[in-house]
Design an enzyme around this catalytic site. Structure first.
Site, mmCIF file in Angstrom:
data_model
loop_
_atom_site.group_PDB
_atom_site.id
_atom_site.type_symbol
_atom_site.label_atom_id
_atom_site.label_comp_id
_atom_site.label_asym_id
_atom_site.label_seq_id
_atom_site.Cartn_x
_atom_site.Cartn_y
_atom_site.Cartn_z
ATOM 1 N N ASP A 34 -2.485 -3.378 6.398
ATOM 2 C CA ASP A 34 -1.437 -3.863 7.692
ATOM 3 C C ASP A 34 -1.690 -3.355 8.806
ATOM 4 O OD1 ASP A 34 0.166 -5.400 5.615
ATOM 5 O OD2 ASP A 34 0.917 -3.133 5.340
ATOM 6 N N LYS B 221 -5.601 -6.814 11.165
ATOM 7 C CA LYS B 221 -6.492 -7.384 11.614
ATOM 8 C C LYS B 221 -6.764 -9.126 12.293
ATOM 9 C CE LYS B 221 -7.192 -5.894 7.358
ATOM 10 N NZ LYS B 221 -6.539 -5.027 7.289
ATOM 11 N N GLY C 81 -2.478 -10.476 3.382
ATOM 12 C CA GLY C 81 -1.485 -11.745 4.468
ATOM 13 C C GLY C 81 -1.890 -11.233 5.822
ATOM 14 N N HIS C 82 -2.207 -12.098 6.378
ATOM 15 C CA HIS C 82 -2.973 -12.040 8.019
ATOM 16 C C HIS C 82 -1.859 -12.472 8.515
ATOM 17 C CE1 HIS C 82 -7.410 -10.366 6.810
ATOM 18 N NE2 HIS C 82 -6.583 -9.416 6.567
ATOM 19 N N ARG D 202 -17.235 -8.821 -16.995
ATOM 20 C CA ARG D 202 -18.515 -9.961 -17.084
ATOM 21 C C ARG D 202 -17.579 -11.012 -17.810
ATOM 22 N NH1 ARG D 202 -23.580 -6.294 -19.232
ATOM 23 N NH2 ARG D 202 -21.651 -5.340 -20.508
ATOM 24 N N GLN E 72 -6.955 -6.043 3.271
ATOM 25 C CA GLN E 72 -6.341 -4.121 3.160
ATOM 26 C C GLN E 72 -6.779 -3.169 3.805
ATOM 27 O OE1 GLN E 72 -7.879 -5.831 0.225
ATOM 28 N NE2 GLN E 72 -5.584 -6.622 -0.251
ATOM 29 N N THR F 161 -6.451 -0.864 -3.967
ATOM 30 C CA THR F 161 -6.880 -2.488 -4.202
ATOM 31 C C THR F 161 -7.759 -2.265 -5.191
ATOM 32 O OG1 THR F 161 -6.635 -4.242 -3.022
ATOM 33 C CG2 THR F 161 -8.179 -2.786 -2.459
ATOM 34 N N ALA G 103 3.604 -9.112 5.178
ATOM 35 C CA ALA G 103 3.436 -10.808 5.300
ATOM 36 C C ALA G 103 3.564 -11.365 4.014
ATOM 37 C CB ALA G 103 2.355 -10.918 6.010
ATOM 38 N N THR H 127 4.517 -10.377 0.611
ATOM 39 C CA THR H 127 5.489 -9.664 -0.070
ATOM 40 C C THR H 127 6.838 -9.558 0.310
ATOM 41 O OG1 THR H 127 5.162 -7.240 0.408
ATOM 42 C CG2 THR H 127 3.997 -8.807 -1.781
ATOM 43 N N ARG I 154 8.423 -7.018 1.232
ATOM 44 C CA ARG I 154 8.652 -5.607 1.347
ATOM 45 C C ARG I 154 8.303 -4.525 2.563
ATOM 46 N NH1 ARG I 154 4.394 -3.222 -3.564
ATOM 47 N NH2 ARG I 154 3.003 -4.265 -2.212
ATOM 48 N N ARG J 264 7.822 -1.758 4.632
ATOM 49 C CA ARG J 264 5.731 -0.395 4.505
ATOM 50 C C ARG J 264 6.977 0.390 4.959
ATOM 51 N NH1 ARG J 264 3.349 -4.788 8.763
ATOM 52 N NH2 ARG J 264 2.438 -6.041 6.774
ATOM 53 N N LYS K 203 -0.370 -1.523 17.660
ATOM 54 C CA LYS K 203 1.484 -1.775 17.714
ATOM 55 C C LYS K 203 1.526 -0.585 18.921
ATOM 56 C CE LYS K 203 2.855 -4.004 14.330
ATOM 57 N NZ LYS K 203 3.861 -4.048 13.015
#
Length: 422
Positions: free
Chosen positions: A13, A16, A40-41, A143, A222, A237, A297, A299, A301, A303, A329
């Site tokens: 977040d 990017k 989400g970008h 696999r 991420q 992740t 962006a 979800t 949620r 931060r 920022k």
């Protein structure tokens, strides 16, 4: 030519998407190398707001080649929704978006497995987005994966076999109360939509473009502290978010890597569960969240917010070989009389370290802060470095000394235009 790589250095977040959009005019190709629609970008320009999940941010530049690499995991239904939204807003994709046949597909049952695995963990849950990312990468590594290239040959039987295997796993987890009929129908619609695109061996494409002298910007999702090897495991992740992931996620050799841009916020945020040494639980943390609009962006949620963590950043810069920093920022901190930066950790035994340790769980590390005077100036109207208030320039200089890496771009607002090169 070399590939330049753009990475988030914190817990994701960092902004990017905007930076890729600012940098893309200098490149012929923009490629995504890992992650899935859990990232989400967000980009804002010309009064419009866009959220990209799987499609590279270079799609807004009319003449760029965009590549979804083999390291990405792709959800056909979500990809279709994202692509059609872009088409409706006037952005043609089919001629400019190439998709690796070796990228793995996120199946509807992967999302069920994601939810079932989280439920089974109880209070130890990781806090995933529920998009099926982890189970898809698990299948890849074991696999058992289903890839984009599989949609071109005997796909229905391949899909049925994978689905049956997943359903057996769900029964073993006592997770049987579900109905994916509608989701699956939409997913299959997404498969048909995917077939309209250029499905390629992207490793050959990228290397051929480099031989032809094309410039390539490689976009990560991420952040470094969510890397499956080097992040705050297990609250990470399921892919390698560091620079090395660009090599494996696109099929390029390490000798092809040029500049490595590391993106940071002037503070720090985290979504979901996991340790966060500089997290603020007070009014200051709430103020940063509100001023920074710190909500996911994808979800939505909230931060978690805290001061900048230079111990973690030094580590992130080291493991990816970052050559240039981009700070986002900055304007969120405009009103603060004092800004804090964590420069070291005090460990449980009382010793102090500047190195990032194996475990940063609560109680094991305590941040050691340095206080820096705030600039208390509205940065959003500034258009050049010459206009920076002295206190802001001093903050940048302090970070550069601590991180031993130059900060070459500073963002002072969400719009594409609010970006200042130093």
């Amino acid at each position: 030519m070399k590939i330049d790589v753009l990475l988030g250095l914190q817990w994701g977040d960092e902004g990017k998407g905007k930076v890729v959009d600012v940098l893309t005019p200098r490149y012929d190709v923009v490629a995504r190398f890992q992650g899935g629609p859990n990232a989400g970008h967000t980009l804002e320009f010309e009064g419009q707001k866009y959220v990209l999940r799987s499609i590279p941010s270079g799609i807004f530049q009319g003449n760029k080649v965009n590549i979804i690499g083999n390291g990405v995991v792709l959800a056909p239904d979500l990809f279709m929704d994202e692509a059609k939204d872009l088409e409706r807003s006037g952005h043609n994709l089919h001629d400019r978006l190439l998709i690796s046949k070796k990228a793995h597909l996120i199946m509807p049952t992967h999302r069920l497995l994601d939810a079932a695995n989280e439920a089974a963990k109880g209070k130890n849950k990781v806090g995933t987005t529920g998009k099926g990312i982890g189970p898809t990468y698990t299948d890849k590594i074991s696999r058992n994966g289903l890839r984009v290239g599989d949609i071109l040959d005997h796909f229905e039987e391949k899909y049925a076999a994978h689905k049956a295997r997943h359903e057996e796993m769900l029964r073993a987890l006592n997770y049987t109360d579900y109905d994916i009929t509608e989701v699956e129908a939409r997913w299959m619609e997404g498969i048909d939509y995917l077939r309209q695109f250029q499905l390629v061996d992207s490793e050959h494409v990228v290397n051929r473009l480099l031989r032809e002298g094309k410039s390539v910007l490689c976009e990560g999702a991420q952040g470094t502290m969510l890397d499956v090897d080097f992040g705050s495991y297990p609250f990470v992740t399921s892919s390698n978010t560091i620079c090395a992931g660009a090599c494996t996620g696109l099929g390029v050799g390490p000798n092809k890597i040029g500049e490595v841009y590391g993106i940071i916020k002037a503070y720090c945020t985290r979504v979901g569960a996991g340790p966060f040494p500089t997290e603020l639980f007070d009014e200051t943390g709430k103020k940063i969240r509100d001023l920074g609009h710190e909500y996911g962006a994808v979800t939505g949620r909230e931060r978690r917010c805290g001061w900048i963590d230079l111990v973690a950043l030094r580590y992130a810069i080291m493991v990816s070989g970052v050559t240039k920093l981009i700070m986002m920022k900055s304007d969120v901190l405009d009103d603060f009389p004092v800004i804090r930066a964590c420069t070291a950790y005090r460990l449980a035994d009382g010793s102090v370290t500047r190195d990032f340790p194996y475990d940063i769980s609560e109680g094991l590390v305590t941040p050691v802060y340095t206080d820096i005077p705030g600039w208390q100036t509205d940065l959003t109207k500034l258009t050049s470095e010459a206009q920076f208030p002295k206190a802001f320039s001093d903050y940048i200089a302090f970070l550069e000394r601590e991180l031993e890496t130059p900060i070459t771009i500073v963002s002072v607002g969400p719009d594409r235009a609010q970006t200042i090169e130093r």
